[in-house]
Every structure is written in C-alpha cells, then in structure tokens.
Design a protein around this motif. Structure first.
Motif, short mmCIF file in Angstrom:
data_model
loop_
_atom_site.label_atom_id
_atom_site.label_comp_id
_atom_site.label_asym_id
_atom_site.label_seq_id
_atom_site.Cartn_x
_atom_site.Cartn_y
_atom_site.Cartn_z
N SER A 38 6.82 -39.71 -8.31
CA SER A 38 5.97 -39.21 -7.23
C SER A 38 4.49 -39.25 -7.63
O SER A 38 4.15 -39.23 -8.82
CB SER A 38 6.35 -37.78 -6.86
N ALA A 39 3.63 -39.30 -6.61
CA ALA A 39 2.18 -39.31 -6.86
C ALA A 39 1.74 -38.00 -7.50
O ALA A 39 0.88 -37.98 -8.38
CB ALA A 39 1.44 -39.56 -5.54
N LEU A 40 2.35 -36.90 -7.05
CA LEU A 40 2.00 -35.58 -7.60
C LEU A 40 2.30 -35.53 -9.10
O LEU A 40 1.47 -35.08 -9.90
CB LEU A 40 2.77 -34.48 -6.87
N GLU A 41 3.48 -36.05 -9.44
CA GLU A 41 3.86 -36.04 -10.85
C GLU A 41 2.91 -36.91 -11.68
O GLU A 41 2.52 -36.53 -12.80
CB GLU A 41 5.30 -36.53 -10.99
N ALA A 42 2.55 -38.08 -11.16
CA ALA A 42 1.63 -38.97 -11.88
C ALA A 42 0.30 -38.28 -12.13
O ALA A 42 -0.29 -38.39 -13.21
CB ALA A 42 1.43 -40.26 -11.08
N GLN A 43 -0.13 -37.52 -11.14
CA GLN A 43 -1.40 -36.78 -11.26
C GLN A 43 -1.28 -35.68 -12.33
O GLN A 43 -2.17 -35.48 -13.15
CB GLN A 43 -1.70 -36.18 -9.89
N GLN A 44 -0.13 -34.98 -12.29
CA GLN A 44 0.08 -33.91 -13.26
C GLN A 44 0.19 -34.48 -14.68
O GLN A 44 -0.33 -33.91 -15.64
CB GLN A 44 1.35 -33.12 -12.92
#
Ligand SMILES: N[C@@H](CCC(=O)N[C@@H](CS)C(=O)NCC(=O)O)C(=O)O
Length: 205
Positions: A120-126
C-alpha cells in the motif's frame, strides 16, 4: 531462569547474547508473536504488556523490557561499568536504542522480512519514514564509533549488546550498512567477543 522469547526478536536476542557471555544456563521458551502467543491469558499474567522478552527468575520474580533485563543480569559483571558517569553513558545509549534506533530499524526489518509488505501507498510512506529515522540513528552511531572501539569507555558493555541486536540485521530492513564503515568494524568487534552467539543460535528447552 526461564526466557520467554520470539526467536527472530532482536530484543530477545540481546538477553540471549548476555546470558551466553555470562555462561548462565536458562530454559528457552519460544513463542510465536505472529500467532498471538504473547496475548494469551497465561502470558499476559506474566507481562500485561504482551511482549517478549520476559525473564522469569527461579524465585518466580518476573522482569520484562530487554534493556531492564540486561541491566539486571549485568550487575557486578564486566558488562556494566563501575563508575557512575560511565553507567549513565551506558543508560544514554540504552535509551537512544529504545527511542531513536529500535522503533525504526526493527520495525522496517519486521515489515519487510518477517510480516511481509502489503504494497500500500501508506505503508511505503511509513517505511520511508522508518528508513529516514533509522539512517539518522546509524549516522549517530557511525560518528561515535569513528573515535572509539565500543560505545562507552573503550569497553564492551550492555550498550554494545543492546545496539548490536538490531544493527547487525538492519540489512533485512532495507538499510545499507556499507554506508557506515565504523559501524561495520564495530559489528565485527562485537562478533569476536568470547562466547558470542548468533541470533539464530537457539534451542527450545
Ligand atoms: N521495549 C520492549 C519491546 C519488546 C517488543 O517490542 N517485543 C515484540 C517482539 S520484538 C513483541 O513481543 N511483540 C508481540 C506483541 O506485541 O504482541 C523491549 O525492549 O523488550
């Protein structure tokens, strides 16, 4: 003593490494954190925080938090300095490990190599944030180790043990350790200490 642990845990490995240096025999009780084995009634009665490592003494007393366990085991041994300023410096690195190092480096390793990524994009950001903060912690270590062989008083101590645990497996979290030559030389120095054990050296007892 009994050690409740998850074999891939760097926090648990800190305790295993010190127990090995001190030649203290112990019963190893592996739990699978991915299967919720630290969240059972039985385990929560030992540590209401639901986390390994947990050390259970022969008299029934129980201690959680890896660095508190290191402190307890290291008393009156060469792994805890005698002078109060050096003791405070060891504590400085133990708190650094728990606030600036482990939450970033261990989390990235756990997501990438143990739990697996969901894409997910959120995970990549985190993950990017963990890499930024983890690299900042490694840079602090690099600077300190350019001048000295170990973290405090030129002597191997529980500060080195605590920081070694997740640094030596940081590659599995996507960190490029070749960018930190003084850290790499220190990792080798830690590995060459007497009675060193690897994170994979465990046996259920
Ligand atoms: N601050 C704690 C952290 C312990 C910790 O995060 N343990 C993880 C494995 S490394 C755990 O038991 N997770 C299981 C869970 O939260 O259910 C320490 O240093 O011991």
């Amino acid at each position: 003593v009994k050690l409740y642990d998850y074999p891939k845990s760097g926090n648990g490995y800190k305790v295993r490494l010190l127990l090995a240096h001190l030649a203290i025999p112990y019963r190893y009780l592996p739990l699978d954190i991915l299967q919720g084995e630290t969240r059972t009634q039985e385990f929560l009665a030992r540590n209401p925080n639901g986390k390994i490592p947990v050390l259970e003494l022969d008299d029934g007393r129980i201690l959680a938090e890896s660095n508190a366990i290191l402190y307890w085991l290291a008393q009156n041994t060469p792994y805890w300095p005698a002078a109060s300023f050096a003791q405070s410096q060891v504590l400085q690195w133990l708190f650094f490990e728990q606030y600036s190092h482990e939450p970033n480096i261990a989390a990235a390793r756990f997501w990438i190599s143990i739990r697996g990524l969901d894409g997910s994009a959120l995970e990549a950001q985190q993950l990017e944030q963990k890499h930024r903060a983890g690299n900042a912690a490694l840079a602090v270590m690099e600077q300190h180790l350019q001048e000295r062989p170990f973290f405090v008083d030129d002597t191997y101590s529980i500060a080195d043990i605590a920081l070694y645990a997740y640094t030596h497996v940081a590659g599995a979290g996507g960190f490029e350790l070749h960018r930190y030559p003084a850290v790499q030389a220190w990792l080798e120095r830690v590995r060459s200490q007497p009675e060193h054990v690897r994170i994979t050296d465990w046996q259920a007892g």
